[in-house]
Design a protein around this motif. Structure first.
Motif, short mmCIF file in Angstrom:
data_model
loop_
_atom_site.label_atom_id
_atom_site.label_comp_id
_atom_site.label_asym_id
_atom_site.label_seq_id
_atom_site.Cartn_x
_atom_site.Cartn_y
_atom_site.Cartn_z
N ARG A 164 0.62 -1.16 0.22
CA ARG A 164 -0.21 -0.29 0.23
C ARG A 164 1.24 1.33 0.05
O ARG A 164 0.38 2.10 -0.34
N LEU A 165 2.06 0.87 -0.28
CA LEU A 165 3.48 2.30 -0.20
C LEU A 165 2.58 3.32 -1.21
O LEU A 165 2.97 4.78 -1.45
N ALA A 166 2.53 2.79 -2.34
CA ALA A 166 2.16 2.77 -3.88
C ALA A 166 1.48 2.93 -4.25
O ALA A 166 0.98 1.46 -4.57
N LYS A 167 0.40 3.43 -5.66
CA LYS A 167 -0.25 2.44 -6.02
C LYS A 167 0.62 2.43 -7.38
O LYS A 167 -0.24 1.73 -8.01
N HIS A 168 1.60 2.47 -7.55
CA HIS A 168 2.03 2.95 -9.03
C HIS A 168 3.48 1.93 -8.54
O HIS A 168 3.86 1.68 -7.75
N PRO A 169 4.16 0.65 -9.65
CA PRO A 169 4.45 -0.50 -9.09
C PRO A 169 6.57 -0.10 -9.01
O PRO A 169 6.75 1.33 -8.94
N PHE A 170 7.25 -0.64 -8.07
CA PHE A 170 8.36 -0.19 -7.47
C PHE A 170 8.90 -1.04 -7.47
O PHE A 170 8.29 -2.53 -6.96
N VAL A 171 10.17 -1.17 -8.10
CA VAL A 171 11.26 -1.96 -7.18
C VAL A 171 12.07 -1.26 -5.90
O VAL A 171 12.59 -0.52 -6.60
N LEU A 172 12.35 -2.11 -5.21
CA LEU A 172 13.83 -1.48 -4.00
C LEU A 172 14.74 -3.11 -3.70
O LEU A 172 14.19 -4.18 -3.96
N PHE A 173 16.02 -3.11 -3.89
CA PHE A 173 17.05 -4.09 -3.33
C PHE A 173 17.35 -4.16 -2.00
O PHE A 173 17.66 -2.64 -1.61
N PHE A 174 17.37 -5.44 -1.19
CA PHE A 174 17.61 -5.07 -0.05
C PHE A 174 18.76 -6.66 0.38
O PHE A 174 18.67 -7.84 -0.70
N GLU A 175 19.37 -6.10 1.38
CA GLU A 175 20.66 -7.61 1.67
C GLU A 175 19.74 -8.03 2.89
O GLU A 175 19.58 -7.36 3.91
N PRO A 176 19.81 -9.32 2.35
CA PRO A 176 19.61 -9.94 3.73
C PRO A 176 20.76 -10.31 4.16
O PRO A 176 21.44 -9.99 4.74
N PRO A 177 20.08 -10.85 5.57
CA PRO A 177 21.36 -11.73 6.61
C PRO A 177 22.01 -12.00 6.63
O PRO A 177 21.88 -12.43 5.40
N SER A 178 22.87 -12.16 7.31
CA SER A 178 23.70 -13.14 6.43
C SER A 178 24.05 -14.79 7.14
O SER A 178 24.24 -14.65 8.27
N LEU A 179 22.97 -15.14 5.78
CA LEU A 179 22.31 -16.45 6.74
C LEU A 179 23.20 -17.37 6.45
O LEU A 179 23.58 -18.66 7.82
N ASP A 180 24.09 -17.38 5.67
CA ASP A 180 25.34 -18.52 5.54
C ASP A 180 26.13 -18.12 4.93
O ASP A 180 25.87 -16.85 3.99
#
Length: 262
Positions: free
Chosen positions: A168-184
Motif C-alpha cells: 500500500r505504500l504506492a499505487k504505481h509499481p516500484f522495485v527496491l533491493f535489499f541485503e539479506p541477513p548473513s544467513l550462511d
C-alpha cells in the motif's frame, strides 16, 4: 532499457564495468546489481508468479514456512523480511529475486549449466540509484536517514512490517533491493541481495522495459560462453566457493571434469 550484444571477453568486461567511476568518491564504485541467466529468453518472473502459479498462495506459503521452520536449526529471525529472505534462500516460492553486487558471480550463473551452453545467455544490469527514484516517499526518507542506497531487513521493517503495508505504500509499481541477513557463507560469498516489488503478481522485466536509464541487458552469445566459463574457473569463481560445503564441491567437480559437448 538498453540491450547490448558482446562478442569478446574484453567487450564483456567493458560492458559489465561501464559507468562504474564515482566522481564524488574518486573511486570505481558502481551502483549496479547483476543477475546472470543461462538462456536469453528466460524472464524475470519470480518463483511465486511464474505462470501465475502461487500468487494467491503467498500468505499461505509463508505462514506454513514460519510454522514448521522452527524445528530446523537456523539464525534468529526478527522480522517478516528476515523470514522472506530465509524462505527464498531455501527454495520456497516468494516474490523475491536473487541478485548480486558481483558481475562475475552473475557470469557464473550464466555459464554454470553446461546443458544450456549452446544457448545465448543474458546478464541483467540494474542501477539501483535510478530505480530508487520511483520509490514512495517513506522508503526514500528511510534511505536518506540511513545514508544508504539499498535496504536491509531492519530498515524495511521500520517502514513496512508486513507485505500488506508494503504493497500500500504506492499505487504505481516500484522495485527496491535489499541485503539479506548473513544467513550462511553462501549468502556472503555470492555477494547476494534480493529485489522485491510491491505486489505478488508484478514482473520485474515488464517494469524495467519502461526504464530509459539505468538498465542494460548484456547478451552473451553461446560461442563466448566456454571462454567465460574457463576464465571464471581460473579466477576461482566456482561452485566450490559460491556454495561452500560438500554439495558445492561436488557440483564444481562434476562440471569441471565433464567433457565439452561438440
Amino acid at each position: 532499457m538498453r540491450e547490448q550484444r558482446v562478442n569478446t571477453w574484453v567487450e564483456l568486461q567493458e560492458a559489465l564495468f561501464a559507468d562504474s567511476w564515482n566522481e564524488k568518491l574518486g573511486r570505481h564504485r558502481p551502483s549496479f546489481v547483476f543477475r546472470g541467466m543461462p538462456h536469453v529468453e528466460h524472464d524475470l518472473s519470480t518463483a511465486l508468479n511464474r505462470k501465475g502459479m502461487f500468487v494467491r498462495q503467498e500468505r499461505d506459503l509463508l505462514r506454513a514456512f514460519r510454522k514448521y521452520a522452527p524445528g530446523v536449526p537456523q539464525p534468529r529471525m526478527e522480522s517478516l523480511w528476515d523470514w522472506l529472505a530465509l524462505a527464498q534462500h531455501h527454495g520456497l516460492p516468494t516474490r523475491l529475486l536473487d541478485w548480486t553486487f558481483s558481475p562475475y558471480v552473475a557470469l557464473h550463473f550464466l555459464t554454470e549449466d553446461t546443458d544450456l551452453a549452446n544457448q545465448d545467455g543474458v546478464v541483467w544490469c540494474v542501477d539501483y540509484r535510478v530505480t530508487n527514484r520511483l520509490l514512495p516517499r517513506p522508503l526514500k526518507t528511510q534511505l536518506q536517514r540511513e545514508g544508504a542506497d539499498v535496504f536491509t531487513a531492519e530498515m524495511l521493517t521500520q517502514v513496512a512490517g508486513d507485505l500488506s503495508t508494503f504493497d500500500r505504500l504506492a499505487k504505481h509499481p516500484f522495485v527496491l533491493f535489499f541485503e539479506p541477513p548473513s544467513l550462511d557463507a553462501r549468502i556472503i560469498n555470492q555477494f547476494a541481495l534480493f529485489s522485491v516489488m510491491n505486489g505478488p503478481a508484478l514482473r520485474l522485466d515488464e517494469f524495467l522495459e519502461d526504464q530509459e536509464k539505468g538498465v542494460r541487458r548484456l547478451i552473451v552469445p553461446a560461442s563466448l560462453k566456454w571462454e567465460v566459463r574457463d576464465k571464471l574457473d581460473q579466477a576461482n569463481v566456482t561452485e566450490r566457493v559460491l556454495f561452500p560445503g560438500l554439495d558445492g564441491l561436488s557440483r564444481w567437480l562434476r562440471r569441471y571434469y565433464s567433457p565439452r559437448p561438440r
